[in-house]
Motif scaffolding. Structure first.
Motif: not given
Length: 405
Positions: A67-68, A146-147, A206-209, A211-215
């Motif tokens: 994923l990362f 997801w942009n 995660f594709s939003q890249q 801090f919040v999206g990754t969390a």
């Protein structure tokens, strides 16, 4: 948001000193306040050097999670599908067609049920009592990113929200849907085909890249890991796709927290250049740096133009690699930056950022005074002193995650 509150408080303090006392006294006060700034930066650089090997190790561990791994090319944006379905939080206009129309908003009954037990794996749900349609998990599979800035519940041509108050998804719903999907799939003997769907939803977020999206993406993978551990041994093989380890989870958490904490405009070049070499978090670092600094860009350009320039160069180099966002649009928008330059620090009108010509250069109704970025442009020394105050208040050492053990 804590940084925003602190920096706002710094501006108010600066304005008070500047306006109500002689300029020389104000500058002296600011200089004394910032006397430890150089020391803080030296300590930050020292700690960075000490912990950089650990950051590299965490980056390697994080990249082991499929994923990362950043993708260079995206084709199908989930925004057209997910944006109208989710709930939004922040300054969303009530007349916006996307606001309040969420089909993913869970009922109060199911939310209370989820809250009733901290261990969701122990919940017993009578599915016939709830009108839950899980088909959207499968529909997600046709999208590869997801942009949010496309088909968003705000008009990017107006840019009427400051970056830190712009609308954002209410991710709690997606977290709760994931819990329910795991439980439902297990009971309906659909785990082998459905468990990978959670990985895909996490990858979209995660594709939003940022801090919040990754969390949130990591949280979904954690829920899957927790569910897997609680299954009887004979059923564990039903869980397919990504299964993260505790080591991987902690590595991602540490790395993203540190990288986000280094987004201050004052980070020395030596640190900046090393941070952006960590490919797994390069876009996250850029997004957080732009989001934190964009609303002070007119002031920072006066005092630290080289720091602004290096961010701009990084943005240009990664334009086809890192996703677009509200922060990136605001960073390059002439309209947005001009509006920032006109804002009166003394104005307490909560709608001051609205692009309304009647608000332009409006005197404060309490003080009848003006102090804007444009005014500070005429006083370089004063602008520099205020910049140092703002950045010092927001400056912190993020390496505590490596010193707690």
């Amino acid at each position: 948001m804590n940084v925003f509150i602190k920096t706002s408080a710094g501006i108010l303090l600066s304005c008070f000193l500047i306006w109500y006392f002689w300029l020389d006294i104000a500058l002296l006060g600011l200089s004394l306040f910032n006397a430890n700034l150089k020391f803080d930066l030296n300590e930050l650089e020292k700690n960075f050097i000490n912990h950089y090997p650990a950051m590299i190790k965490d980056a390697q561990i994080s990249s082991e999670i499929p994923l990362f791994i950043n993708k260079n090319l995206y084709n199908q944006n989930a925004a057209t599908f997910l944006n109208p379905m989710i709930q939004w939080q922040g300054d969303v206009a009530f007349d916006n067609p996307l606001n309040g129309s969420s089909s993913l908003a869970l009922s109060e009954k199911i939310n209370e049920l989820l809250k009733s037990n901290s261990d969701f794996t122990k919940l017993k749900i009578i599915w016939s009592e709830h009108n839950l349609d899980f088909s959207w998990f499968k529909k997600n599979l046709v999208f590869d990113h997801w942009n949010l800035s496309e088909n968003a519940p705000y008009d990017l041509s107006e840019l009427r929200f400051q970056v830190l108050t712009a609308p954002s998804p209410f991710y709690t719903d997606l977290i709760n849907w994931t819990k329910l999907y795991l439980l439902y799939s297990y009971e309906m003997k659909q785990l082998p085909t459905n468990s990978k769907d959670i990985d895909h939803l996490a990858s979209l977020i995660f594709s939003q890249q940022n801090f919040v999206g990754t969390a949130v993406a990591l949280k979904l993978l954690e829920l899957k890991q927790i569910f897997y551990k609680e299954l009887p041994d004979q059923h564990k093989k039903q869980v397919t796709g990504i299964l993260v380890t505790d080591q991987q989870v902690q590595a991602v958490k540490r790395l993203v927290k540190v990288v986000s904490g280094l987004s201050s405009i004052l980070v020395p070049n030596t640190l900046f250049n090393k941070i952006i070499k960590l490919e797994v978090t390069k876009c996250i670092f850029l997004e957080e740096a732009l989001a934190i600094n964009v609303d002070f860009k007119p002031l920072f350009e006066l005092s630290y133009p080289e720091a602004i320039q290096r961010l701009e160069e990084l943005r240009k180099r990664t334009i086809n690699f890192c996703p677009n966002s509200y922060a990136k649009v605001a960073w390059t928008s002439k309209k947005y930056q001009e509006r920032l330059q006109e804002i009166n620090f003394f104005d307490t009108n909560e709608n001051d950022f609205e692009f309304n010509s009647s608000n332009k250069s409006r005197p404060n109704r309490f003080y009848g005074k003006n102090l804007s970025f444009n005014d500070l442009a005429q006083k370089p020394k004063l602008a520099k002193a205020i910049t140092d105050l703002i950045t010092n208040v927001g400056l912190s050492d993020p390496f505590g995650v490596y010193t707690l053990d």
